[in-house]
Design an enzyme around this catalytic site. Structure first.
Site, PDB file in Angstrom:
ATOM      1  N   SER A 140       0.512  -1.044  -0.459  1.00  0.00           N
ATOM      2  CA  SER A 140       0.162   0.340   0.212  1.00  0.00           C
ATOM      3  C   SER A 140       0.755   1.095  -0.499  1.00  0.00           C
ATOM      4  O   SER A 140       1.739   1.085   0.736  1.00  0.00           O
ATOM      5  CB  SER A 140      -0.767   0.089   1.358  1.00  0.00           C
ATOM      6  OG  SER A 140      -1.281   1.155   1.219  1.00  0.00           O
ATOM      7  N   TYR A 153      -2.566  -0.378  10.302  1.00  0.00           N
ATOM      8  CA  TYR A 153      -2.624  -0.655   9.598  1.00  0.00           C
ATOM      9  C   TYR A 153      -1.108  -0.825   8.518  1.00  0.00           C
ATOM     10  O   TYR A 153      -0.767  -1.598   8.118  1.00  0.00           O
ATOM     11  CB  TYR A 153      -3.553  -0.312   9.079  1.00  0.00           C
ATOM     12  CG  TYR A 153      -4.158  -0.826   7.320  1.00  0.00           C
ATOM     13  CD1 TYR A 153      -4.070  -1.335   6.542  1.00  0.00           C
ATOM     14  CD2 TYR A 153      -3.669   0.864   6.594  1.00  0.00           C
ATOM     15  CE1 TYR A 153      -4.131  -1.687   5.531  1.00  0.00           C
ATOM     16  CE2 TYR A 153      -3.672   0.336   5.233  1.00  0.00           C
ATOM     17  CZ  TYR A 153      -3.623  -0.809   4.769  1.00  0.00           C
ATOM     18  OH  TYR A 153      -3.986  -1.902   3.628  1.00  0.00           O
TER      19      TYR A 153
END
Ligand code: NDP
Ligand code: 8X3
Length: 252
Positions: A140, A153
């Site tokens: 990501s 995260y």
């Protein structure tokens, strides 16, 4: 002979779009996820749409025993996996460090990091046996720069980045390619999951700009997997044109 791809988290979002993209190129597909009904639906779309073979496997990547059982009991004709896409993953919550839920943190670590390791450890021996393979890990933009209230995260995606780098180095003698794809904001089920079913919060994430779509990321994964044997994209960051950094968007 048709190639074989295994895609984790193929019941929605990137995984589902990637299954369509590779199936369209006549890859036989092993697709996985926890939601059996959704997986059956995707399997039917693939067999009806592209005339390829599909093997749906329902398991939770957090469950080490289930992961190894599923891979170790693959029928022989499915064992020569050419491409593994470690895509299953999630964010849970967007809270400051002191308020965030420890359960959410553990689920993200167990899924995004440990789940990816279990699936990789189970599949790599099959690739080593054939001295062929390509592992594509979904990182990501959150793997490259942390953002406010992204804490764990982001940490799990930093781990995916580091794991991808070390996998690539260690697997060189086995001619196994390793690619990490790091997308920015994309309008999949990601935000609905992150905000635990709160539609308004999830939709607001994409207000005022056109995010990436699942098909954009699927096209990129397919491109990475289609390069000649001597070429490997190591690390690829992709955002929509309106995104300049993990937190900076030009909104209209
Ligand atoms: P989706 O929520 O649409 O898809 C996530 C997929 O992961 C689903 O198929 C889900 O299947 C599967 N999954 C989640 N947890 C588990 C588990 N414990 N075991 C097995 N499967 C699981 O999100 P995306 O398609 O957007 O996300 C795919 C990946 O891309 C994730 O790793 C995410 O972190 C990453 N990513 C997403 C971005 C975005 O903005 N959308 C941007 C950058 C990266 P099921 O629920 O059926 O188990
Ligand atoms: C998903 C994109 O910006 O929510 O990895 O972290 S973001």
């Amino acid at each position: 002979m048709s190639k074989i791809i295994l895609i984790t988290g193929a019941t929605s979002g990137f995984g589902r779009a990637m299954a369509h993209k590779f199936a369209n190129a006549k890859y036989n597909c092993i697709i996985t996820g926890r939601r059996a009904e959704k997986l059956t639906e995707v399997a039917k779309e693939l067999t009806d749409g592209y005339g390829i073979k599909v093997l749906p496997l329902v398991f939770d990547v957090q469950d080490k025993k289930a992961v190894f059982e599923a891979i170790e009991t693959l029928p022989n004709k499915w064992k020569a996996i050419d491409v593994l896409i470690n895509n299953a993953g999630l964010a849970l919550g967007r809270d400051s460090f002191e308020n965030a839920s420890l359960d959410d943190w553990e689920t993200m670590i167990d899924t995004n990091v440990k789940g990816l390791l279990y699936v990789s450890k189970a599949v790599i021996p099959l690739m080593v046996a054939h001295k062929n393979g390509h592992i594509i890990n979904l990182g990501s933009t959150a793997a490259k720069q942390v953002y406010k209230e992204g804490n764990i995260y982001c940490a799990t995606k930093f781990a995916v980045d580091a794991i991808s780098q070390s996998m690539r180095i260690d697997l060189l003698p086995n001619k196994i390619k390793v690619t990490a794809i790091h997308p920015g904001s994309a309008d999949t089920e990601f935000s609905i999951v992150r905000f635990k079913g709160n539609d308004a919060k999830a939709t607001a994430v994409y207000d005022g700009f056109e995010p990436l779509h699942a098909e954009d990321v699927a096209d990129i994964a397919f491109y990475c997997a289609s390069l000649p044997p001597h070429v490997c994209i190591n690390d690829l960051v992709v955002t929509c044109t309106a995104q300049g950094s993990p937190t900076l968007f030009y909104k209209e």
